[in-house]
Design an enzyme around this catalytic site. Structure first.
Site, PDB file in Angstrom:
ATOM      1  N   ALA A  22       0.817  -1.219   0.000  1.00  0.00           N
ATOM      2  CA  ALA A  22       0.000   0.000   0.000  1.00  0.00           C
ATOM      3  C   ALA A  22       0.844   1.260   0.000  1.00  0.00           C
ATOM      4  O   ALA A  22       0.438   2.289   0.511  1.00  0.00           O
ATOM      5  CB  ALA A  22      -0.916  -0.010   1.227  1.00  0.00           C
ATOM      6  N   ALA A  23       2.046   1.174  -0.594  1.00  0.00           N
ATOM      7  CA  ALA A  23       2.937   2.339  -0.528  1.00  0.00           C
ATOM      8  C   ALA A  23       2.808   3.259  -1.734  1.00  0.00           C
ATOM      9  O   ALA A  23       3.335   4.365  -1.733  1.00  0.00           O
ATOM     10  CB  ALA A  23       4.388   1.879  -0.381  1.00  0.00           C
ATOM     11  N   ARG A  52      -3.130   8.632 -10.437  1.00  0.00           N
ATOM     12  CA  ARG A  52      -4.338   8.869 -11.239  1.00  0.00           C
ATOM     13  C   ARG A  52      -5.565   9.254 -10.412  1.00  0.00           C
ATOM     14  O   ARG A  52      -6.610   9.553 -10.955  1.00  0.00           O
ATOM     15  CB  ARG A  52      -4.639   7.630 -12.093  1.00  0.00           C
ATOM     16  N   GLY A 108       9.060  -0.291  -6.576  1.00  0.00           N
ATOM     17  CA  GLY A 108       8.349  -1.395  -7.222  1.00  0.00           C
ATOM     18  C   GLY A 108       7.767  -2.376  -6.217  1.00  0.00           C
ATOM     19  O   GLY A 108       8.110  -2.376  -5.036  1.00  0.00           O
ATOM     20  N   GLY A 164      -0.665  -6.950 -15.848  1.00  0.00           N
ATOM     21  CA  GLY A 164       0.358  -7.906 -16.246  1.00  0.00           C
ATOM     22  C   GLY A 164      -0.298  -9.147 -16.841  1.00  0.00           C
ATOM     23  O   GLY A 164      -1.229  -9.698 -16.264  1.00  0.00           O
ATOM     24  N   ARG A 194     -42.771  40.290  28.890  1.00  0.00           N
ATOM     25  CA  ARG A 194     -42.666  41.058  27.655  1.00  0.00           C
ATOM     26  C   ARG A 194     -43.321  42.401  27.916  1.00  0.00           C
ATOM     27  O   ARG A 194     -44.096  42.548  28.870  1.00  0.00           O
ATOM     28  CB  ARG A 194     -43.363  40.335  26.497  1.00  0.00           C
TER      29      ARG A 194
HETATM   30  C1  UD1 Z   1       0.644  -4.673 -10.478  1.00  0.00           C
HETATM   31  C2  UD1 Z   1       1.281  -5.878 -11.113  1.00  0.00           C
HETATM   32  C3  UD1 Z   1       0.501  -6.268 -12.362  1.00  0.00           C
HETATM   33  C4  UD1 Z   1      -0.926  -6.565 -11.977  1.00  0.00           C
HETATM   34  C5  UD1 Z   1      -1.537  -5.381 -11.246  1.00  0.00           C
HETATM   35  C6  UD1 Z   1      -2.878  -5.766 -10.688  1.00  0.00           C
HETATM   36  C7  UD1 Z   1       3.642  -5.644 -10.640  1.00  0.00           C
HETATM   37  C8  UD1 Z   1       4.969  -5.296 -11.169  1.00  0.00           C
HETATM   38  N1  UD1 Z   1       2.637  -5.550 -11.481  1.00  0.00           N
HETATM   39  O1  UD1 Z   1       0.727  -3.623 -11.420  1.00  0.00           O
HETATM   40  O2  UD1 Z   1       1.086  -7.415 -12.965  1.00  0.00           O
HETATM   41  O3  UD1 Z   1      -1.674  -6.859 -13.145  1.00  0.00           O
HETATM   42  O4  UD1 Z   1      -0.703  -4.994 -10.144  1.00  0.00           O
HETATM   43  O5  UD1 Z   1      -3.475  -4.647 -10.095  1.00  0.00           O
HETATM   44  O6  UD1 Z   1       3.541  -6.034  -9.493  1.00  0.00           O
HETATM   45  N2  UD1 Z   1       3.221  -0.664  -4.299  1.00  0.00           N
HETATM   46  C9  UD1 Z   1       4.066  -0.505  -3.227  1.00  0.00           C
HETATM   47  N3  UD1 Z   1       5.342  -0.092  -3.438  1.00  0.00           N
HETATM   48  C10 UD1 Z   1       5.834   0.144  -4.676  1.00  0.00           C
HETATM   49  C11 UD1 Z   1       4.965  -0.030  -5.779  1.00  0.00           C
HETATM   50  C12 UD1 Z   1       3.674  -0.425  -5.559  1.00  0.00           C
HETATM   51  O7  UD1 Z   1       3.675  -0.709  -2.079  1.00  0.00           O
HETATM   52  O8  UD1 Z   1       7.015   0.501  -4.788  1.00  0.00           O
HETATM   53  C13 UD1 Z   1       1.837  -1.091  -4.057  1.00  0.00           C
HETATM   54  C14 UD1 Z   1       0.791  -0.123  -4.553  1.00  0.00           C
HETATM   55  O9  UD1 Z   1       0.443   0.774  -3.510  1.00  0.00           O
HETATM   56  C15 UD1 Z   1      -0.356  -1.016  -4.938  1.00  0.00           C
HETATM   57  C16 UD1 Z   1       0.316  -2.318  -5.337  1.00  0.00           C
HETATM   58  O10 UD1 Z   1       1.613  -2.273  -4.778  1.00  0.00           O
HETATM   59  O11 UD1 Z   1      -1.229  -1.274  -3.860  1.00  0.00           O
HETATM   60  C17 UD1 Z   1       0.392  -2.480  -6.844  1.00  0.00           C
HETATM   61  O12 UD1 Z   1       1.134  -1.423  -7.360  1.00  0.00           O
HETATM   62  P1  UD1 Z   1       0.732  -0.712  -8.713  1.00  0.00           P
HETATM   63  O13 UD1 Z   1       1.692   0.387  -8.966  1.00  0.00           O
HETATM   64  O14 UD1 Z   1      -0.706  -0.398  -8.723  1.00  0.00           O
HETATM   65  O15 UD1 Z   1       1.057  -1.889  -9.725  1.00  0.00           O
HETATM   66  P2  UD1 Z   1       0.432  -2.066 -11.128  1.00  0.00           P
HETATM   67  O16 UD1 Z   1       1.227  -1.298 -12.104  1.00  0.00           O
HETATM   68  O17 UD1 Z   1      -1.020  -1.832 -11.078  1.00  0.00           O
END
Ligand code: UD1
Ligand code: MG
Length: 453
Positions: free
Chosen positions: A9-10, A15, A78, A136, A437
């Site tokens: 959840a980071a 968007r 990531g 993905g 009053r």
């Molecule tokens: C990710 C998946 C993708 C999948 C999709 C489903 C990866 C590389 N890709 O993509 O294959 O189809 O979710 O929704 O995992 N987050 C962190 N730290 C980070 C990056 C992200 O905690 O450094 C958390 C985000 O807050 C989020 C979740 O990880 O809750 C997914 O991250 P997000 O950036 O939404 O990944 P997607 O590009 O949607």
């Protein structure tokens, strides 16, 4: 085999175009993340870890007092990097279930199936029910074995044509995932450490990656924009309305009801259109709620009627009361049974005894009102002197004439009658008429002014 849950959840949620961290945006009145935590709790894991980053302190504060292990990811490099931060807190002999903090409707059965499938080494939750754009894709070999996940941004046109996509949830052995994560690099278009790369690592180690399929498209729907949030909100509300109907509640229109919290209804409750329920609301038997009412943390006892456009907040309503239309009960309003509160009447931090009435245009604040009291139209308790609040006491069976102003602190003793238009600033004796009053006079010698010019 012990189970730990890690919720990612980071991310910032660009968007959403908002300063509020994405996982704190409310769905049915609660943060997105709270729904995911609930889903995780139903599996009774040994521990729930949440990886947070963007808007960190705000996220942690929103879950104050809950049994969560907070793991900070200071830079969002990531999803793979995110899970790495949580590794030290996991049981390396057990398994870990990884969930996305922005996928709030994931169901208990599906998660249980995924957790079970993860025993063997690695299982992922995939879906082919909706448009996979942005997600993905799951690549398989000629024997249908999972090979790896390719991110939308890294995919070739052929790969983009694949319908099956990874939902962001996986479960597997902690020790093995830790080993695979150690081999993940950021050699991709987004320069991120992808958690999805562990799937390719597992397959190249010869392990069979099990795919659990999502039961329906809603349970894997993520929130990346306000539009998706609004779609999920409607789905949540549809489910709540269905449940209420199944329990026997009459809803004038299930599509025009919003429950942002918990609504508990006894038998034969009916709710008209456009009502909003927030926090915990309980409605007793045969309660009728008119159109366009808002009820927030209220308990309404049996046989009450709340008429159109009333707002009730942090209040207790006894049996057989009649409220509204256009009534406002503010925090601390406590009505005994058979109380009538009519249009444009505001009640704050006041107790009102059985059978008492304030039917029109009044303000009653910081007051103690006995039973069978009649409060005339336009009566005001002047509870505030500019620096402090004071109490008004009106004992049983008083009659307060219209347009009285009761300057607190003041006590209207039992059975008092107050003349209309009085300003009462001293206690009144029991059972007497008090009038305060100016006397009415008429001037017989008066002549209308002559018009000049
Ligand atoms: C990710 C998946 C993708 C999948 C999709 C489903 C990866 C590389 N890709 O993509 O294959 O189809 O979710 O929704 O995992 N987050 C962190 N730290 C980070 C990056 C992200 O905690 O450094 C958390 C985000 O807050 C989020 C979740 O990880 O809750 C997914 O991250 P997000 O950036 O939404 O990944 P997607 O590009 O949607
Ligand atoms: Mg996402």
């Amino acid at each position: 085999m012990s189970l730990h849950v890690v919720i990612l959840a980071a991310g910032q949620g660009k968007r959403m175009h908002s300063t509020l961290p994405k996982v704190l945006h409310p769905l049915a009145g609660r943060p997105l993340l709270a729904h995911v935590v609930d889903a995780a709790r139903r599996l009774a894991p040994r521990r729930i870890h949440v990886v947070y980053g963007h808007g960190g302190t705000q996220v942690v504060a929103a879950f104050d007092g809950e049994d969560i292990d907070w793991v900070e990811q200071t830079e969002q490099l990531g999803t793979g990097h995110a899970l790495m931060q949580a590794l030290p807190g996991l049981d390396h002999k057990g398994k870990v279930l990884v969930l996305n903090g922005d996928v709030p409707l994931v169901g208990e059965k599906t998660l249980a199936a995924l957790a079970e499938a993860g025993r063997g080494g690695l299982a992922i939750l995939s879906c082919d029910l909706i448009d996979p754009t942005g997600y993905g894709r799951v690549l398989r070999d000629s024997q249908d074995r999972v090979l790896r996940i390719v991110e939308h941004k890294d995919a070739t046109p052929d790969e983009l044509a694949i319908r099956e996509w990874y939902t962001g949830a996986l479960c597997g052995s902690v020790a093995r995932i830790a080993a695979w994560l150690a081999r993940v690099t950021n050699q991709n278009t987004q320069r991120e450490y992808y958690l999805t790369d562990v799937i390719g690592q597992a397959a190249s180690d010869g392990l069979e990656v099990i795919c659990v399929k999502a039961g329906d498209a809603w349970e894997v729907a993520g929130v990346n924009s306000k539009r998706e949030l609004a779609d999920l909100e409607r789905e949540m509300q549809r489910r709540v309305a269905q449940r209420l109907l199944e329990e026997g509640v009459t809803l004038a229109d299930p599509a025009r009801l919003d429950v942002r919290g918990e609504l508990v209804c006894a038998r034969d409750v009916s709710i008209d259109v456009n009502c909003v329920f927030e926090g915990r609301v309980t409605l007793g038997e045969r309660v009728r709620i008119g159109p366009n009412c808002v009820l927030r943390n209220v308990s309404v006892a049996a046989d009450c009627e709340v008429h159109a456009f009333s707002l009730l907040e942090d209040a207790l309503v006894g049996e057989r009361c009649r409220i509204g239309p256009y009534a406002r009960l503010r925090p601390g309003a406590r009505l005994a049974e058979e109380v009538h509160i009519g249009n444009f009447v505001e009640i704050k931090a006041s107790r009102i005894g059985a059978g008492s009435k304030a039917n029109h245009l009044s303000y009653v604040g910081d007051a103690e009102i006995g039973s069978k009291v009649n409060i005339g139209a336009g009566t005001i308790t002047c509870n505030y002197d500019g620096s402090a609040k004071h109490r008004t006491v009106i004992e049983d069976e008083c009659f307060v004439g219209s347009d009285a102003t009761l300057v607190a602190p003041v006590r209207i003793a039992r059975g008092s009658y107050i003349g209309a238009g009085s300003t009462i600033s001293k206690d009144t004796p029991a059972g007497q008429l008090t009038v305060a009053r100016a006397r009415q006079i008429s001037v017989p010698s008066w002549k209308p002014p002559k018009k000049t010019g």
